[in-house]
Design a protein around this motif. Sequence first.
Motif, PDB file in Angstrom:
ATOM      1  N   ASP A  63       0.868  -1.177   0.000  1.00  0.00           N
ATOM      2  CA  ASP A  63       0.000   0.000   0.000  1.00  0.00           C
ATOM      3  C   ASP A  63       0.902   1.224   0.000  1.00  0.00           C
ATOM      4  N   ARG A  65       0.455   4.373  -1.084  1.00  0.00           N
ATOM      5  CA  ARG A  65      -0.117   5.641  -0.619  1.00  0.00           C
ATOM      6  C   ARG A  65      -0.195   5.667   0.909  1.00  0.00           C
ATOM      7  N   LEU A  68       3.325   6.230   2.222  1.00  0.00           N
ATOM      8  CA  LEU A  68       3.731   7.629   2.090  1.00  0.00           C
ATOM      9  C   LEU A  68       3.068   8.505   3.142  1.00  0.00           C
ATOM     10  N   ALA A  69       1.789   8.231   3.418  1.00  0.00           N
ATOM     11  CA  ALA A  69       1.088   8.992   4.450  1.00  0.00           C
ATOM     12  C   ALA A  69       1.701   8.731   5.832  1.00  0.00           C
ATOM     13  N   ALA A 106       8.206   4.948  -1.861  1.00  0.00           N
ATOM     14  CA  ALA A 106       6.756   4.988  -2.083  1.00  0.00           C
ATOM     15  C   ALA A 106       6.404   5.930  -3.227  1.00  0.00           C
ATOM     16  N   LEU A 107       7.046   7.076  -3.291  1.00  0.00           N
ATOM     17  CA  LEU A 107       6.797   8.009  -4.401  1.00  0.00           C
ATOM     18  C   LEU A 107       7.203   7.391  -5.735  1.00  0.00           C
ATOM     19  N   LEU A 110       4.664   4.873  -6.858  1.00  0.00           N
ATOM     20  CA  LEU A 110       3.450   5.545  -7.314  1.00  0.00           C
ATOM     21  C   LEU A 110       3.670   6.320  -8.612  1.00  0.00           C
ATOM     22  N   GLN A 112       5.486   8.880  -9.043  1.00  0.00           N
ATOM     23  CA  GLN A 112       5.580  10.296  -8.726  1.00  0.00           C
ATOM     24  C   GLN A 112       7.035  10.676  -8.456  1.00  0.00           C
TER      25      GLN A 112
END
Length: 322
Positions: A63, A65, A68-69, A106-107, A110, A112
């Motif tokens: 997961d 996102r 990252l959170a 994580a970025l 994703l 990003q």
Amino acid sequence: MRRGGPVWTGQRATSGTEMEVEVWRGSGSGGPGPGSGSPSPAPSPPGLAALARAAELLQVRRDFRGALAACRCGLEPGGAEPEGSGSSTLRPGDLKSSLCIMGIQALAELNQWDQVLSWVLELYQIPEKIPAKILQMCIILYSKVGEPGRMQQAVSSWLQCWASPSGVGCGAGLVLELYLLHVLLPLGLYAEAEELILDTAVLTEQQRGAALRVVAQRRPEQLEQEQAGSRSQVTEGCSQNRHPARNALFQLIQQVLGLSWRCLHLVSLRKLILAVFLAYLLIVRLDPASPAALSWLASLQHFLRLMWNTMFAPYYKTRIGK
């Protein structure tokens, strides 16, 4: 670019050139880098909880996102600063850098990746405060996605601060190596690379000579690649100028095939199969002598069979009208 799909693998790729540069890599290149300090008391529970949560979401649940959170939550003011008393093996900057590394991965997962450098600079304010291991990850990441130029200014500022004898143990040697191999040389900045090698105090004389040989070896290779690319472009242009009608015909065929493909996508497969089956029954299986046969269908069938026999029959069976 997508640059689609995950771009960060978490491992550093090596090449023949990098193996050659191993001769001049500093012995202390794997140090903690700037941002680390002396051992301090144990980190606060919220920071460690955010780190454990991010690791679970990133590696186990995939997961990205959520991971990252969790990293952003742990990096909030006071969240990554160790407090309280007790013994711990973590230094003050270790928790922050660990959360930052997980956030970078994580970025990247994703897609990003273009936000990585700005996010790291937002955390550390200036490039000189970025730990060496995080800067190394950023260099490899932007090199993998084909955008090494984005790291040039940040790494140059970092090296001006840390490329000194006092920065040998903080990972400056490996940062310098990656900067040369993945930023300056791919961009064709050979003069800047030679100037950096000659001016830095991180390298010994033996390492400096090996680095200069690598730059001298890469310069003609890239020039040959550029010349080969220009020759191929000239050849393609000449072929287009020699055969304009053929190229126009190929473009027309390509457009017709593309239009047909789009039209087929607009029609459902069930309706298309039904239409082909009805056409087969009407044209191939229909008996012209049957009372149920319509005159225009019989004429159409006769015309298609005659055209087929005329076009594809052997030459001794082909009938040529007089």
